[in-house]
Design an enzyme around this catalytic site. Structure first.
Site, PDB file in Angstrom:
ATOM      1  N   VAL A   1       0.872  -1.171   0.000  1.00 60.56           N
ATOM      2  CA  VAL A   1       0.000   0.000   0.000  1.00 60.56           C
ATOM      3  C   VAL A   1       0.910   1.221   0.000  1.00 60.56           C
ATOM      4  CG1 VAL A   1      -2.033  -1.051   1.080  1.00 60.56           C
ATOM      5  CG2 VAL A   1      -0.242  -0.065   2.520  1.00 60.56           C
ATOM      6  N   SER A   2       0.356   2.361  -0.403  1.00 62.85           N
ATOM      7  CA  SER A   2       1.183   3.550  -0.585  1.00 62.85           C
ATOM      8  C   SER A   2       1.441   4.355   0.672  1.00 62.85           C
ATOM      9  CB  SER A   2       0.546   4.469  -1.630  1.00 62.85           C
ATOM     10  OG  SER A   2       0.499   3.805  -2.863  1.00 62.85           O
ATOM     11  N   SER A   3       0.563   4.271   1.645  1.00 64.49           N
ATOM     12  CA  SER A   3       0.767   5.096   2.846  1.00 64.49           C
ATOM     13  C   SER A   3       0.550   4.277   4.108  1.00 64.49           C
ATOM     14  CB  SER A   3      -0.175   6.303   2.838  1.00 64.49           C
ATOM     15  OG  SER A   3      -1.500   5.888   3.046  1.00 64.49           O
TER      16      SER A   3
ATOM     17  N   GLN B   1      -2.994   3.245   5.281  1.00 66.22           N
ATOM     18  CA  GLN B   1      -3.756   2.225   4.572  1.00 66.22           C
ATOM     19  C   GLN B   1      -3.489   0.850   5.184  1.00 66.22           C
ATOM     20  OE1 GLN B   1      -2.115   3.310   0.687  1.00 66.22           O
ATOM     21  NE2 GLN B   1      -4.205   3.730   0.002  1.00 66.22           N
TER      22      GLN B   1
END
Length: 180
Positions: free
Chosen positions: A8-10, A13
């Site tokens: 996931v990007s952050s 999340q």
């Protein structure tokens, strides 16, 4: 062995949905991380998954964009896996399977579409920034270093380390400002 990779990007999340899908698909070992997928650099868990994989293994992901966001990165990853004799499958795009020629074609087409979408998104973002700049609502990040102040302090007899400490910047920044 089936090896899963989740991303996931952050940090806000959750990886839970990807972990569940990978486990349901039979992943015996899962590597996961919370980091941007814009580039494959700084993706420690991806590197570990790829080095862990052995001939006859299959690396699986839930979606293609979890593995790579650019065509170049995707092709490099797949090439490394192929050279090691490791297969690749994407759960949400069942046609993507490097064990078949049709799967490899599908992979290339989906990668091109994903890259195109990322480029379009970036273009729209830059268009919005330019529009906001023209309206005076966006000025970018303010300069954090005032070269004239650095030169003034140096002329007053302060050394580079003292200037850096006084301004809350690195010594290298002081030297760059003095050289400019």
């Amino acid at each position: 062995m089936i090896i899963g990779y989740a991303r996931v990007s952050s940090t806000s999340q959750s990886l839970d949905i990807q972990h569940e899908a990978l486990a349901a698909a039979g992943a015996e070992k899962v590597f996961s991380e919370k980091v941007s997928g814009r580039s494959t650099t700084d993706r420690e868990q991806l590197a570990l998954a790829m080095s862990f994989a052995r001939e006859g293994d299959t690396l699986i992901v839930t979606r293609l964009d979890r593995l790579a966001r650019s065509v170049g990165d995707l092709h490099r990853i797949i090439e490394v896996l192929t050279q090691k004799g490791v297969g690749f499958k994407c759960l949400n795009q069942p046609g993507v399977d490097t064990d078949t020629s049709t799967g490899r074609l599908m992979l290339a087409m989906l990668a091109a579409v994903a890259s195109f979408e990322a480029d379009i998104r970036h273009e729209r973002q830059m268009e919005g920034v330019r529009k906001a700049q023209a309206a005076g609502k966006y000025r970018g990040r303010p300069a954090s270093i005032d070269p004239s102040k650095i030169k003034e302090l140096k002329a007053g007899g302060m050394g580079a380390a003292a200037i850096a400490k006084a301004m809350g910047i690195g010594r290298a920044s002081v030297y760059r400002a003095l050289a400019a």
